[in-house]
Motif scaffolding. Structure first.
Motif, PDB file in Angstrom:
ATOM      1  N   ASP A 135      45.799  73.441  68.761  1.00  0.00           N
ATOM      2  CA  ASP A 135      46.110  73.656  70.367  1.00  0.00           C
ATOM      3  C   ASP A 135      46.748  73.085  70.913  1.00  0.00           C
ATOM      4  OD1 ASP A 135      42.906  75.356  70.202  1.00  0.00           O
ATOM      5  OD2 ASP A 135      42.264  73.710  70.101  1.00  0.00           O
ATOM      6  N   GLU A 136      47.270  71.796  69.959  1.00  0.00           N
ATOM      7  CA  GLU A 136      48.388  71.226  70.765  1.00  0.00           C
ATOM      8  C   GLU A 136      49.458  71.352  69.271  1.00  0.00           C
ATOM      9  OE1 GLU A 136      49.431  68.046  74.313  1.00  0.00           O
ATOM     10  OE2 GLU A 136      48.077  66.972  72.464  1.00  0.00           O
ATOM     11  N   PRO A 137      50.702  71.475  69.518  1.00  0.00           N
ATOM     12  CA  PRO A 137      51.204  72.040  68.075  1.00  0.00           C
ATOM     13  C   PRO A 137      52.058  70.325  68.222  1.00  0.00           C
ATOM     14  CG  PRO A 137      51.217  73.647  68.988  1.00  0.00           C
ATOM     15  CD  PRO A 137      50.500  73.547  69.777  1.00  0.00           C
ATOM     16  N   TRP A 138      52.880  69.645  67.133  1.00  0.00           N
ATOM     17  CA  TRP A 138      53.797  68.260  66.965  1.00  0.00           C
ATOM     18  C   TRP A 138      54.534  68.338  68.090  1.00  0.00           C
ATOM     19  CZ3 TRP A 138      53.262  64.018  65.849  1.00  0.00           C
ATOM     20  CH2 TRP A 138      54.710  62.935  65.719  1.00  0.00           C
ATOM     21  N   ASN A 139      55.309  69.256  68.538  1.00  0.00           N
ATOM     22  CA  ASN A 139      56.009  69.439  69.172  1.00  0.00           C
ATOM     23  C   ASN A 139      55.597  69.071  70.302  1.00  0.00           C
ATOM     24  OD1 ASN A 139      55.399  71.888  69.123  1.00  0.00           O
ATOM     25  ND2 ASN A 139      57.183  73.000  68.998  1.00  0.00           N
ATOM     26  N   ARG A 140      54.931  70.463  70.696  1.00  0.00           N
ATOM     27  CA  ARG A 140      53.963  70.382  72.392  1.00  0.00           C
ATOM     28  C   ARG A 140      53.148  68.831  72.570  1.00  0.00           C
ATOM     29  NH1 ARG A 140      49.898  74.283  73.310  1.00  0.00           N
ATOM     30  NH2 ARG A 140      51.531  75.263  72.024  1.00  0.00           N
ATOM     31  N   PHE A 141      53.278  67.966  71.590  1.00  0.00           N
ATOM     32  CA  PHE A 141      52.720  66.718  71.710  1.00  0.00           C
ATOM     33  C   PHE A 141      53.550  65.302  72.147  1.00  0.00           C
ATOM     34  CE2 PHE A 141      51.208  62.417  69.446  1.00  0.00           C
ATOM     35  CZ  PHE A 141      50.757  62.189  70.689  1.00  0.00           C
ATOM     36  N   GLN A 142      54.433  65.586  71.494  1.00  0.00           N
ATOM     37  CA  GLN A 142      56.208  64.919  71.993  1.00  0.00           C
ATOM     38  C   GLN A 142      56.569  64.851  73.123  1.00  0.00           C
ATOM     39  OE1 GLN A 142      58.321  66.814  68.221  1.00  0.00           O
ATOM     40  NE2 GLN A 142      58.686  64.254  67.772  1.00  0.00           N
ATOM     41  N   THR A 143      56.426  66.513  73.533  1.00  0.00           N
ATOM     42  CA  THR A 143      56.939  66.623  74.293  1.00  0.00           C
ATOM     43  C   THR A 143      55.924  66.245  75.856  1.00  0.00           C
ATOM     44  OG1 THR A 143      58.180  68.882  74.145  1.00  0.00           O
ATOM     45  CG2 THR A 143      57.293  68.196  76.650  1.00  0.00           C
TER      46      THR A 143
END
Length: 231
Positions: A135-143
């Motif tokens: 639901d929340e990929p790693w790069n989206r979590f970082q952002t």
């Protein structure tokens, strides 16, 4: 110069079906940290926290220990990633929490068995080869984490200190952005962050933010060593 103090939440209910609740140890950790900061003469201008229960409980108990008259401001950008989904996408059978508990518990060294499994699950997530599974990929979590920090930075006035109660994963990726770390190194930092430990960021003369301290937990030394936990 403004400062931001990132505080990892107190010990939660690790291994339980509902992780998102402070243990009695976690409550004591948060209250003790509040007392220590108050005794140091820290002047906190604003208190932020994620929206998760363990964040809110940590903030409330920290305030109880410090006696600061502050109203916590919730910001979902400081919420932790969904570790249960990360595990379940790596091993679908572990979407049943009891199955995971039973299998890991049967290992010769359950702690090592969990760490090995969880490390592989995290590597799959941050590796970027299966982003559509989450639901929340790693790069989206970082952002998301960086955006939340920027919101606090925008509100931090000259010489103000803002305190943010959040989670280890959030702190780790914010440190990653400042130091230019790789993903594997970032997760190693995540594993070392103590419950109710502090990581401090400070702006320089040009408003360029820098890492001032990482994972400070000296308040859990000496007579309070029994309060030091990582999980």
């Amino acid at each position: 110069m403004p400062r931001i103090i990132l505080v990892r939440h107190g010990q939660a209910s690790f291994g339980a079906a509902d992780y998102d609740c402070l243990s009695s140890q976690g409550v004591e950790q948060a209250r003790h940290l509040g007392k220590v900061l108050h005794a140091r003469g820290e002047n906190i201008d604003a208190l932020w926290c994620g929206t998760l229960l363990r964040h809110q409980q940590t903030a409330a108990n920290l305030l109880q220990g410090s006696a600061w008259a502050l109203e916590p401001r919730s910001l979902a950008g400081f919420d932790e990633f969904d570790h249960q989904q990360v595990i379940a996408r790596y091993e679908p059978r572990y979407s049943n929490h009891q199955t995971m508990v039973d299998e890991i518990g049967a290992a010769t060294d359950p702690h090592e068995a969990f760490a090995r499994m969880y490390g592989k699950a995290l590597a799959r997530w941050y590796g970027g080869t299966a982003d559509s599974d989450y639901d929340e990929p790693w790069n989206r979590f970082q952002t998301r984490c960086q955006s939340a920090l920027e919101q606090v930075i925008d509100r931090a006035g000259r010489d103000e200190t803002h305190l943010v109660v959040t989670s280890g994963g959030v702190i780790a990726v914010l440190v990653q952005a400042m130091l230019g770390l790789g993903n594997a190194a970032t997760m190693r930092i995540n594993w070392t962050l103590a419950n109710a430990g502090m990581t401090t960021l400070q702006a320089g003369n040009t408003r360029q933010w820098q890492l001032l301290s990482l994972n400070e937990h000296s308040h859990f030394r000496g007579h309070h060593r029994y309060l030091l936990t990582w999980r």
